[in-house]
Design a protein around this motif. Structure first.
Motif, mmCIF file in Angstrom:
data_model
loop_
_atom_site.group_PDB
_atom_site.id
_atom_site.type_symbol
_atom_site.label_atom_id
_atom_site.label_comp_id
_atom_site.label_asym_id
_atom_site.label_seq_id
_atom_site.Cartn_x
_atom_site.Cartn_y
_atom_site.Cartn_z
ATOM 1 N N ARG A 9 1.419 4.177 -7.663
ATOM 2 C CA ARG A 9 0.972 2.780 -7.741
ATOM 3 C C ARG A 9 -0.539 2.708 -7.561
ATOM 4 O O ARG A 9 -1.129 3.474 -6.803
ATOM 5 C CB ARG A 9 1.691 1.901 -6.732
ATOM 6 N N THR A 10 -1.135 1.799 -8.304
ATOM 7 C CA THR A 10 -2.576 1.573 -8.199
ATOM 8 C C THR A 10 -2.894 0.975 -6.846
ATOM 9 O O THR A 10 -2.180 0.094 -6.358
ATOM 10 C CB THR A 10 -3.038 0.596 -9.308
ATOM 11 N N ALA A 11 -3.959 1.446 -6.238
ATOM 12 C CA ALA A 11 -4.457 0.871 -4.989
ATOM 13 C C ALA A 11 -5.624 -0.039 -5.350
ATOM 14 O O ALA A 11 -6.532 0.368 -6.078
ATOM 15 C CB ALA A 11 -4.913 1.975 -4.038
ATOM 16 N N GLY A 12 -5.576 -1.262 -4.854
ATOM 17 C CA GLY A 12 -6.626 -2.228 -5.165
ATOM 18 C C GLY A 12 -7.416 -2.618 -3.933
ATOM 19 O O GLY A 12 -7.212 -2.073 -2.840
ATOM 20 N N PRO A 13 -8.313 -3.584 -4.087
ATOM 21 C CA PRO A 13 -9.137 -4.043 -2.964
ATOM 22 C C PRO A 13 -8.314 -4.496 -1.755
ATOM 23 O O PRO A 13 -8.773 -4.373 -0.619
ATOM 24 C CB PRO A 13 -9.936 -5.203 -3.556
ATOM 25 N N GLU A 14 -7.118 -4.976 -1.983
ATOM 26 C CA GLU A 14 -6.248 -5.401 -0.884
ATOM 27 C C GLU A 14 -5.746 -4.212 -0.058
ATOM 28 O O GLU A 14 -5.214 -4.390 1.037
ATOM 29 C CB GLU A 14 -5.061 -6.217 -1.421
ATOM 30 N N ASP A 15 -5.938 -3.004 -0.566
ATOM 31 C CA ASP A 15 -5.480 -1.783 0.102
ATOM 32 C C ASP A 15 -6.599 -1.023 0.805
ATOM 33 O O ASP A 15 -6.412 0.138 1.188
ATOM 34 C CB ASP A 15 -4.829 -0.839 -0.920
ATOM 35 N N ILE A 16 -7.761 -1.640 0.980
ATOM 36 C CA ILE A 16 -8.910 -0.907 1.530
ATOM 37 C C ILE A 16 -8.599 -0.275 2.886
ATOM 38 O O ILE A 16 -8.923 0.896 3.114
ATOM 39 C CB ILE A 16 -10.178 -1.790 1.585
ATOM 40 N N ASP A 17 -7.975 -0.994 3.788
ATOM 41 C CA ASP A 17 -7.658 -0.412 5.103
ATOM 42 C C ASP A 17 -6.781 0.829 4.949
ATOM 43 O O ASP A 17 -7.010 1.853 5.600
ATOM 44 C CB ASP A 17 -6.966 -1.429 6.012
ATOM 45 N N LEU A 18 -5.792 0.742 4.105
ATOM 46 C CA LEU A 18 -4.886 1.859 3.854
ATOM 47 C C LEU A 18 -5.626 3.018 3.177
ATOM 48 O O LEU A 18 -5.447 4.183 3.547
ATOM 49 C CB LEU A 18 -3.736 1.373 2.972
ATOM 50 N N LEU A 19 -6.466 2.711 2.214
ATOM 51 C CA LEU A 19 -7.259 3.751 1.545
ATOM 52 C C LEU A 19 -8.158 4.488 2.528
ATOM 53 O O LEU A 19 -8.252 5.715 2.494
ATOM 54 C CB LEU A 19 -8.109 3.139 0.430
ATOM 55 N N VAL A 20 -8.801 3.743 3.421
ATOM 56 C CA VAL A 20 -9.697 4.366 4.398
ATOM 57 C C VAL A 20 -8.896 5.237 5.369
ATOM 58 O O VAL A 20 -9.317 6.353 5.704
ATOM 59 C CB VAL A 20 -10.537 3.309 5.143
ATOM 60 N N ILE A 60 -10.981 4.372 -9.339
ATOM 61 C CA ILE A 60 -9.558 4.055 -9.481
ATOM 62 C C ILE A 60 -8.842 4.889 -8.433
ATOM 63 O O ILE A 60 -9.038 6.101 -8.357
ATOM 64 C CB ILE A 60 -9.038 4.398 -10.884
ATOM 65 N N ALA A 61 -8.050 4.233 -7.603
ATOM 66 C CA ALA A 61 -7.313 4.920 -6.546
ATOM 67 C C ALA A 61 -5.824 4.666 -6.731
ATOM 68 O O ALA A 61 -5.417 3.653 -7.301
ATOM 69 C CB ALA A 61 -7.770 4.427 -5.175
ATOM 70 N N CYS A 62 -5.033 5.609 -6.222
ATOM 71 C CA CYS A 62 -3.584 5.429 -6.305
ATOM 72 C C CYS A 62 -2.901 6.046 -5.097
ATOM 73 O O CYS A 62 -3.480 6.852 -4.376
ATOM 74 C CB CYS A 62 -3.043 6.055 -7.588
ATOM 75 N N PHE A 63 -1.660 5.616 -4.916
ATOM 76 C CA PHE A 63 -0.788 6.181 -3.903
ATOM 77 C C PHE A 63 0.472 6.684 -4.587
ATOM 78 O O PHE A 63 0.969 6.067 -5.531
ATOM 79 C CB PHE A 63 -0.375 5.128 -2.863
ATOM 80 N N ALA A 64 0.995 7.804 -4.101
ATOM 81 C CA ALA A 64 2.304 8.296 -4.525
ATOM 82 C C ALA A 64 3.283 7.825 -3.457
ATOM 83 O O ALA A 64 3.059 8.053 -2.264
ATOM 84 C CB ALA A 64 2.308 9.811 -4.627
ATOM 85 N N CYS A 65 4.334 7.160 -3.895
ATOM 86 C CA CYS A 65 5.286 6.564 -2.950
ATOM 87 C C CYS A 65 6.709 6.990 -3.285
ATOM 88 O O CYS A 65 7.072 7.161 -4.441
ATOM 89 C CB CYS A 65 5.229 5.036 -3.032
#
Length: 158
Positions: A9-20, A60-65
């Motif tokens: 899944r694409t990681a967006g600006p709403e995922d910044i805390d999780l990305l960091v 572009i960032a993503c997460f594998a879930c």
């Protein structure tokens, strides 16, 4: 684990805390930084990077879930260089932060992340894609179409 259960899944600006949070986990492992060692300035700089780069289309960032659980992540930095014979558009991408948690490694997750990110770049017409790798990750990148570049150098002393 069956890769059919893994979704990217694409990681967006709403995922910044999780990305960091994931970025800090990657940096602690890759650079063998003890978990108790704080990296506050680096964390702040990564937060600023994501805030700008995600909204500007420079990353572009993503997460594998698997279900609701995140088991891996990855990103690709998009930038321009001077156009040349081997890259007429000048568009480039730098694949980075490819990471799968230990218990999920060697099951296809990394390959899915790399393939997804590579396709994101290709969809934007970017065919010049770089990365740095550890010896542990090298076979993954070779399997996904990357090759060694023997004539690259990096500045190591300033």
């Amino acid at each position: 684990m069956n890769t059919e259960n893994i979704k990217i899944r694409t990681a967006g600006p709403e995922d910044i805390d999780l990305l960091v949070t994931w970025r800090m986990e990657v940096l602690h492992e890759v650079f063998s930084v003890p978990p108790e060692q704080p990296l506050k300035e680096l964390e702040q700089n990564n937060r600023l990077y994501y805030r700008t780069a995600l909204t500007e289309g420079e990353h572009i960032a993503c997460f594998a879930c698997t279900g609701e659980e995140i088991i891996g992540c990855g990103g690709i930095c998009i930038y321009r260089e001077m156009p040349s014979v081997d890259n007429i558009s000048g568009k480039c991408a730098y694949l980075m932060n490819i990471y799968t948690r230990k218990q999920y490694r060697r099951q296809g997750t990394g390959k899915m992340i790399v393939t997804w990110l590579k396709n994101q770049a290709l969809e934007q017409g970017i065919t010049k894609i770089y990365l740095e790798t550890s010896m542990a990750g090298k076979s993954l990148y070779l399997k996904t179409g990357f090759a060694d570049m023997p004539d690259m150098m990096k500045l190591v002393s300033v």
